[in-house]
Design an enzyme around this catalytic site. Structure first.
Site, PDB file in Angstrom:
ATOM      1  N   TYR A  46     -17.358  17.324 -23.287  1.00 49.08           N
ATOM      2  CA  TYR A  46     -17.566  17.139 -24.716  1.00 49.08           C
ATOM      3  C   TYR A  46     -16.887  18.245 -25.531  1.00 49.08           C
ATOM      4  O   TYR A  46     -16.118  17.998 -26.444  1.00 49.08           O
ATOM      5  CB  TYR A  46     -19.078  17.095 -24.919  1.00 49.08           C
ATOM      6  CG  TYR A  46     -19.664  17.482 -26.242  1.00 49.08           C
ATOM      7  CD1 TYR A  46     -19.467  16.688 -27.373  1.00 49.08           C
ATOM      8  CD2 TYR A  46     -20.474  18.605 -26.335  1.00 49.08           C
ATOM      9  CE1 TYR A  46     -20.069  17.040 -28.570  1.00 49.08           C
ATOM     10  CE2 TYR A  46     -21.078  18.943 -27.533  1.00 49.08           C
ATOM     11  CZ  TYR A  46     -20.864  18.166 -28.646  1.00 49.08           C
ATOM     12  OH  TYR A  46     -21.451  18.508 -29.815  1.00 49.08           O
ATOM     13  N   HIS A 102     -31.180  12.655 -35.004  1.00 48.65           N
ATOM     14  CA  HIS A 102     -29.768  13.074 -34.910  1.00 48.65           C
ATOM     15  C   HIS A 102     -29.334  13.552 -36.282  1.00 48.65           C
ATOM     16  O   HIS A 102     -29.912  13.150 -37.295  1.00 48.65           O
ATOM     17  CB  HIS A 102     -28.912  11.868 -34.467  1.00 48.65           C
ATOM     18  CG  HIS A 102     -27.581  12.257 -33.890  1.00 48.65           C
ATOM     19  ND1 HIS A 102     -26.510  12.620 -34.673  1.00 48.65           N
ATOM     20  CD2 HIS A 102     -27.148  12.335 -32.600  1.00 48.65           C
ATOM     21  CE1 HIS A 102     -25.475  12.906 -33.889  1.00 48.65           C
ATOM     22  NE2 HIS A 102     -25.840  12.744 -32.632  1.00 48.65           N
ATOM     23  N   THR A 120     -26.205  20.494 -41.220  1.00 47.85           N
ATOM     24  CA  THR A 120     -26.239  21.690 -42.051  1.00 47.85           C
ATOM     25  C   THR A 120     -24.820  22.153 -42.397  1.00 47.85           C
ATOM     26  O   THR A 120     -23.948  22.173 -41.555  1.00 47.85           O
ATOM     27  CB  THR A 120     -26.976  22.840 -41.342  1.00 47.85           C
ATOM     28  OG1 THR A 120     -26.876  23.977 -42.160  1.00 47.85           O
ATOM     29  CG2 THR A 120     -26.394  23.151 -39.978  1.00 47.85           C
ATOM     30  N   ASP A 152      15.678  27.527 -13.110  1.00 52.51           N
ATOM     31  CA  ASP A 152      14.374  27.880 -12.526  1.00 52.51           C
ATOM     32  C   ASP A 152      14.599  28.656 -11.223  1.00 52.51           C
ATOM     33  O   ASP A 152      14.367  28.146 -10.131  1.00 52.51           O
ATOM     34  CB  ASP A 152      13.605  26.564 -12.287  1.00 52.51           C
ATOM     35  CG  ASP A 152      12.226  26.785 -11.695  1.00 52.51           C
ATOM     36  OD1 ASP A 152      11.710  27.919 -11.772  1.00 52.51           O
ATOM     37  OD2 ASP A 152      11.675  25.807 -11.149  1.00 52.51           O
TER      38      ASP A 152
HETATM   39  C1  SPV Z   1       7.063  24.115 -11.697  1.00 52.21           C
HETATM   40  O1  SPV Z   1       6.521  23.364 -12.525  1.00 52.21           O
HETATM   41  O2  SPV Z   1       7.831  25.013 -12.007  1.00 52.21           O
HETATM   42  C2  SPV Z   1       6.757  23.945 -10.277  1.00 52.21           C
HETATM   43  C3  SPV Z   1       6.359  22.631  -9.780  1.00 52.21           C
HETATM   44  O3  SPV Z   1       6.913  24.902  -9.539  1.00 52.21           O
HETATM   45  S1  SPV Z   1       7.807  21.842  -9.249  1.00 52.21           S
HETATM   46  O4  SPV Z   1       8.754  21.842 -10.346  1.00 52.21           O
HETATM   47  O5  SPV Z   1       7.467  20.501  -8.840  1.00 52.21           O
HETATM   48  O6  SPV Z   1       8.338  22.604  -8.123  1.00 52.21           O
HETATM   49 MG    MG Z   2       7.886  26.503 -10.400  1.00 51.39          MG
END
Ligand code: SPV
Ligand code: MG
Length: 426
Positions: free
Chosen positions: A44, A90, A119, A202
């Site tokens: 909730y 309520h 209130t 990444d």
């Molecule tokens: C991320 O979101 O950076 C992850 C998950 O590590 S994945 O991209 O699936 O590896």
């Molecule tokens: Mg990752």
């Protein structure tokens, strides 16, 4: 015989406004107060700062309250059927369609709904604000993931956030269902999305200072627990500092993956050359992190890349048990298969030996499986790891193209939020 009265209280912090409504309800007859269970509270308005027992204790000591009972769903159906109170009290503020439902149930046996104005005394607002402020504090926020794992009878759902606005989307998005207000339980600060939002690959290129800035930006405007994608966790000597920093910030968990050297995104699978860490070295990292940890709240979750790197189920399970032995607070099993079979097999085999250690999954590629099905296999946390950035990018790209095509912005009006709305969004 005295009339019977029922009143449900969801609030954690009781102020004069609540007392006034309790007094009025008690004047009508013998008053039973339904206190929301922690699970119902969670569905909730998020995690209660005070537990059910604490809230019960406070309310049972208020003058006029004859007894306190547990209300374990948001709906009144069960309570009304069991108690058949003469009156349900309520405030005049309702959510969704519950008012009509309550009235219908009461009509069936001649019960009555009594409403008092909510209130709006500004002196009480400070209590509500204080309760809200508490949710932002690292001490409260940090332990919320562990609490939620203990409370929930379903897998927690977690969505990625990579800046303030996406944090707000994860924080605020709600869908009203029969007996719950469905929402996300926590946020995932993905390395992929944090890097992509900065226009970088990444590969652990976005350094920890920058990742901490993202976390801070999100924390300033949200209260839900945060799970950080910690990549490999870096050098053991660095990881121990990282754990302390994250704890201090109020992050609830870090997930580190058992890779070493130049990490690339797991969804490349074996297309990118990546090296898995040795079990011994990764266990040492987990042990060092757990030893550095200052609070009981924080969680270090070990992520297994064996299925991603085609090392097989046996290797995945062997690693999982070793990581748990080393002190991991949870196991994330990753897969880039289109079918969930290998993840489900892992869950079944892991659960044969390990009943309680939370299992985390990231169903990006095998996303036809439902949360309920994953729950049946013992999954505790489901991460939707990249969906906000993946949905934003095509939308932004389309708008940029359309402006160039038309040498004006009129054509993108219907793809854009009205100016008035964006100005008042926050
Ligand atoms: C991320 O979101 O950076 C992850 C998950 O590590 S994945 O991209 O699936 O590896
Ligand atoms: Mg990752």
């Amino acid at each position: 015989m005295a009339k019977t009265v029922f009143l449900s209280i969801g609030a954690e912090f009781i102020h004069g406004g609540h007392i006034a409504i309790i007094e009025k309800a008690a004047e009508l007859g013998e008053l039973t107060v339904g206190v929301l269970s922690d699970e119902a509270f969670m569905s909730y308005r998020g995690y209660p700062v005070l537990t059910y027992e604490e809230r019960c204790n406070i309310i049972s000591h208020i003058k006029g309250v004859s007894r306190v009972i547990k209300k374990d769903t948001l709906s009144y159906d069960k309570i009304i059927a069991e108690l058949r109170p003469d009156y349900v009290v309520h405030s005049d503020r309702w959510r969704g369609k519950s008012r009509e439902k309550v009235q219908k149930l009461l009509q069936q046996y001649g019960g009555e709904l009594v409403e008092f104005p909510y209130t709006d005394k500004s002196e009480y607002e400070i209590f509500d604000r204080q309760a809200e402020q508490l949710r932002y504090m690292p001490e409260i926020r940090r332990g919320k993931l562990r609490r939620a794992l203990q409370l929930a009878d379903r897998p927690l759902r977690v969505l990625e956030a990579h800046n303030g606005i996406t944090g707000l989307i994860v924080e605020k998005t709600q869908v009203e269902k029969e007996d719950e207000i469905r929402q996300f339980d926590a946020m995932w600060i993905s390395s992929l999305c944090d890097s992509t939002a900065k226009g970088k690959p990444d590969i652990e290129l976005v350094d920890m200072t920058s990742r901490e800035n993202t976390i801070n930006e999100i924390m300033e405007v949200t209260t839900k627990p945060i799970i950080l994608d910690g990549d490999t966790g870096g050098l053991i000597e660095h990881f121990v500092y990282r754990v302390k920093t994250l704890e201090r910030m109020g992050v609830s968990a870090i997930i580190i993956e058992d890779k070493i050297g130049l990490k690339k995104n797991s969804l490349f699978g074996t297309d990118a050359a990546q090296q898995q860490d040795s079990i011994e070295h990764f266990c040492e990292k987990i042990r060092a992190g757990k030893a550095a940890q200052m609070t009981k709240d924080f969680m270090i979750i070990a992520r297994i890349e064996s299925l991603i790197l085609a090392k097989g189920m046996e290797d995945a399970l062997k690693r999982a048990f070793a990581y748990v032995e080393a002190g991991a607070d949870g196991i994330m099993i990753h897969s880039k298969d289109k079918e969930p079979d290998e993840v489900l097999e892992f869950c079944e085999k892991f659960r044969e030996k390990c009943e309680d250690v939370p299992i985390v999954v990231v169903p990006t590629t095998y996303n036809h499986i439902t949360e309920k099905e994953l729950g049946k296999y013992g999954v505790n946390i489901i991460i939707y790891a990249n969906h906000l950035i993946r949905s934003a990018f095509p939308a932004m790209n389309k708008v940029a193209h359309t402006i160039l095509e038309n040498e004006r912005s009129l054509e993108v009006d219907e793809d854009c939020m009205p100016i008035k709305e964006i100005l008042t969004l926050i």
